[in-house]
Write a protein that holds these residues in place. Structure first.
Motif, PDB file in Angstrom:
ATOM      1  N   ARG A 177       0.877  -1.394   0.185  1.00 44.05           N
ATOM      2  CA  ARG A 177      -0.024   0.004  -0.177  1.00 44.05           C
ATOM      3  C   ARG A 177       0.801   1.259  -0.071  1.00 44.05           C
ATOM      4  NH1 ARG A 177      -2.588   4.242   2.488  1.00 44.05           N
ATOM      5  NH2 ARG A 177      -0.849   4.133   3.948  1.00 44.05           N
ATOM      6  N   VAL A 178       1.751   1.232   0.864  1.00 42.48           N
ATOM      7  CA  VAL A 178       2.871   2.501   0.918  1.00 42.48           C
ATOM      8  C   VAL A 178       3.447   2.782  -0.344  1.00 42.48           C
ATOM      9  CG1 VAL A 178       4.889   3.504   2.001  1.00 42.48           C
ATOM     10  CG2 VAL A 178       2.891   2.507   3.477  1.00 42.48           C
ATOM     11  N   VAL A 179       4.119   1.613  -0.953  1.00 40.52           N
ATOM     12  CA  VAL A 179       4.713   1.798  -2.345  1.00 40.52           C
ATOM     13  C   VAL A 179       3.655   2.185  -3.393  1.00 40.52           C
ATOM     14  CG1 VAL A 179       5.831   0.527  -4.276  1.00 40.52           C
ATOM     15  CG2 VAL A 179       6.383  -0.192  -1.652  1.00 40.52           C
ATOM     16  N   SER A 180       2.511   1.757  -3.468  1.00 39.37           N
ATOM     17  CA  SER A 180       1.671   2.304  -4.335  1.00 39.37           C
ATOM     18  C   SER A 180       1.362   3.457  -3.993  1.00 39.37           C
ATOM     19  CB  SER A 180       0.394   1.345  -4.416  1.00 39.37           C
ATOM     20  OG  SER A 180      -0.661   1.757  -5.257  1.00 39.37           O
TER      21      SER A 180
ATOM     22  N   ARG B 162       5.182   1.250 -10.997  1.00 39.70           N
ATOM     23  CA  ARG B 162       5.475   1.425  -9.741  1.00 39.70           C
ATOM     24  C   ARG B 162       6.314  -0.154  -9.753  1.00 39.70           C
ATOM     25  NH1 ARG B 162       2.423  -1.642  -5.288  1.00 39.70           N
ATOM     26  NH2 ARG B 162       4.273  -2.624  -5.324  1.00 39.70           N
ATOM     27  N   PRO B 163       7.515  -0.252  -8.930  1.00 43.05           N
ATOM     28  CA  PRO B 163       8.239  -1.612  -8.654  1.00 43.05           C
ATOM     29  C   PRO B 163       7.368  -2.601  -7.749  1.00 43.05           C
ATOM     30  CG  PRO B 163       9.114  -0.016  -7.157  1.00 43.05           C
ATOM     31  CD  PRO B 163       8.264   0.874  -8.072  1.00 43.05           C
TER      32      PRO B 163
ATOM     33  N   LYS C 245      10.886  -6.530  -6.041  1.00 45.43           N
ATOM     34  CA  LYS C 245      11.853  -5.757  -6.442  1.00 45.43           C
ATOM     35  C   LYS C 245      12.568  -4.812  -5.548  1.00 45.43           C
ATOM     36  CE  LYS C 245      11.572  -8.077 -10.373  1.00 45.43           C
ATOM     37  NZ  LYS C 245      12.568  -8.998 -10.920  1.00 45.43           N
ATOM     38  N   LEU C 246      11.786  -4.491  -4.245  1.00 47.02           N
ATOM     39  CA  LEU C 246      12.359  -3.522  -3.424  1.00 47.02           C
ATOM     40  C   LEU C 246      13.814  -4.272  -2.650  1.00 47.02           C
ATOM     41  CD1 LEU C 246       9.014  -2.283  -1.991  1.00 47.02           C
ATOM     42  CD2 LEU C 246      10.473  -1.131  -3.689  1.00 47.02           C
TER      43      LEU C 246
END
Length: 234
Positions: free
Chosen positions: A94-97, A189-190, A194-195
């Protein structure tokens, strides 16, 4: 959470739209279940309250559904029996998105244009236990209160199990159609896989309450599925 799935009749149905959990798609389905005058949606709580107070009694009584980015407690405006439902998401995803969504719209969100991922995670409030804050109804939430509130929700969906969530909502809320197309998807977005481990750890460190709440929501979700299967087989 209530013991079995059921069709709600007189309750005001409130969709708590937590940002970047698939809520725009879900809201489009939710909205189609009602006539235009039955659906009430204002983005800001203060605006919702002021606009609602301006309505005549007939228009107030016609409202059957509410949706928006509201904290738990918005029901107090309406002074009626109510029931919430929501969709949650893996906190790291959620935070990445959310970050890449803001980055993709610099004209709308200019303050995020030059903000690094690390700065966003460290400084922005929506990157810190946002799901727990909204469900607890507090800007400084407690996990116990969030869990207590979540147990009262008529349906709890999971973004990662979107279609199953929709079926549960259809059964519980009496929805007529579930046709949809994915809306407001964050592109470019990755993937979480992949992070770097450092970034995942940074997000996790800032979202310990959300991680615990999400794990709890997964347990409630499985209970909902089991109750739904039992009802179907009976």
């Amino acid at each position: 959470m209530k013991g079995e799935l059921y069709k709600l009749n007189e309750d005001l149905i409130i969709f708590m739209h937590i940002p970047k959990t698939g809520g725009t798609t879900l809201n489009s389905i939710f909205r189609r279940q009602y006539e235009e005058n039955q659906f009430y949606n204002h983005l800001l709580p203060d605006e919702m309250k002021s606009k609602y107070m301006e309505l005549n009694e007939l228009d107030k009584n016609n409202i059957k559904a509410v949706a928006g980015h509201y904290f738990y407690g918005i029901h107090a405006i309406f002074s009626r029996p109510f029931s919430y439902f929501t969709m949650l998401r893996d906190p790291v995803d959620r935070v990445v998105s959310l970050y890449y969504y803001y980055q993709s719209k610099p004209a709308v969100f200019p303050k995020f244009k030059d903000m690094t991922f690390e700065e966003f995670i460290n400084k922005h409030s929506e990157a810190h236990n946002c799901q727990t804050k909204m469900i607890a109804g507090l800007s400084e939430p407690t996990i116990d209160l969030a869990k207590e509130n979540l147990r009262t929700f008529s349906v709890i969906g999971l973004n990662e199990r979107f279609d199953e969530s929709l079926i549960l909502m259809q059964k519980a809320l009496g929805w007529n159609t579930l046709e949809y197309e994915r809306l407001n998807i964050t592109k470019k977005r990755p993937l979480k896989s992949k992070l770097s481990k450092e970034f995942i750890s940074l997000i996790e460190d800032n979202n310990q309450l959300d991680i615990e709440l999400y794990q709890y929501a997964q347990e409630l979700f499985e209970q909902q599925l089991q109750n739904g299967l039992e009802k179907k087989d009976s």
